[in-house]
Scaffold this motif. Structure first.
Motif, short mmCIF file in Angstrom:
data_model
loop_
_atom_site.label_atom_id
_atom_site.label_comp_id
_atom_site.label_asym_id
_atom_site.label_seq_id
_atom_site.Cartn_x
_atom_site.Cartn_y
_atom_site.Cartn_z
N ALA A 29 0.86 -1.19 0.00
CA ALA A 29 0.00 0.00 0.00
C ALA A 29 0.89 1.23 0.00
O ALA A 29 2.11 1.12 0.04
N VAL A 30 0.26 2.39 -0.07
CA VAL A 30 1.01 3.64 0.04
C VAL A 30 0.44 4.46 1.18
O VAL A 30 -0.72 4.31 1.57
N ILE A 72 0.04 2.49 -7.37
CA ILE A 72 0.98 1.36 -7.47
C ILE A 72 0.60 0.37 -8.56
O ILE A 72 1.26 -0.65 -8.73
N ASP A 73 -0.46 0.66 -9.33
CA ASP A 73 -0.88 -0.24 -10.39
C ASP A 73 0.27 -0.49 -11.36
O ASP A 73 0.94 0.44 -11.80
N GLY A 74 0.53 -1.74 -11.67
CA GLY A 74 1.61 -2.11 -12.56
C GLY A 74 2.94 -2.33 -11.87
O GLY A 74 3.94 -2.68 -12.50
N THR A 75 2.98 -2.15 -10.56
CA THR A 75 4.23 -2.29 -9.81
C THR A 75 4.65 -3.75 -9.69
O THR A 75 3.83 -4.63 -9.42
N GLU A 76 5.95 -3.99 -9.89
CA GLU A 76 6.54 -5.29 -9.61
C GLU A 76 7.42 -5.13 -8.38
O GLU A 76 8.25 -4.23 -8.32
N LEU A 77 7.20 -6.00 -7.42
CA LEU A 77 8.03 -6.03 -6.22
C LEU A 77 9.13 -7.05 -6.44
O LEU A 77 8.85 -8.21 -6.72
N PRO A 93 5.88 1.80 -12.44
CA PRO A 93 5.88 2.60 -13.66
C PRO A 93 5.20 3.96 -13.50
O PRO A 93 5.32 4.82 -14.38
N ASN A 94 4.51 4.20 -12.39
CA ASN A 94 3.77 5.45 -12.18
C ASN A 94 4.62 6.55 -11.55
O ASN A 94 4.20 7.71 -11.53
N HIS A 106 6.66 10.43 -5.86
CA HIS A 106 5.55 11.24 -6.31
C HIS A 106 5.07 10.70 -7.64
O HIS A 106 5.88 10.33 -8.49
N VAL A 107 3.75 10.63 -7.84
CA VAL A 107 3.20 10.17 -9.13
C VAL A 107 2.53 11.31 -9.85
O VAL A 107 2.19 12.31 -9.27
#
Length: 107
Positions: A29-30, A72-77, A93-94, A106-107
């Motif tokens: 989460a953020v 965080i959509d599209g994030t790879e951990l 990617p955001n 920051h996005v």
């Protein structure tokens, strides 16, 4: 919409959950924090909340909330060891800007 884990991150989380003896996966989460405005929050999940969104990579579940997902959509951990340092890396990617210390974005 998706959150994913690299195979290294999934293996690290699976091993930790096994040693811990409980847990369904991890929550990504953020939160508002730091000099760039947002920071990642990563924790183990022992019980799924009714409002959780759930993704799966390499057999490991990733939980998040609808409020965090747009950031965080599209994030790879990923999980990396570099010399004496090791830890999770967020390939998001955001992200438009990160602070100098790498603690917030920051996005």
């Amino acid at each position: 919409m998706a959150l994913t884990l690299s195979e290294r991150a999934a293996n690290h989380i699976s091993g930790y959950l096994a040693r811990r003896g409980k847990g369904l996966g991890v929550r990504l989460a953020v939160k508002t924090s730091g000099c760039s405005g947002m920071a990642y929050k990563l924790e183990f999940v022992d019980a799924q909340a009714e409002t959780d969104l759930v993704f799966e990579s390499f057999g490991v579940q990733i939980f998040t909330d609808a409020k965090s997902l747009p950031y965080i959509d599209g994030t790879e951990l990923d999980y990396a060891k570099e010399g004496l340092n090791e830890g999770f890396k967020f390939n998001n990617p955001n992200v438009k800007n990160e602070c100098g210390c790498g603690e917030s974005f920051h996005v």
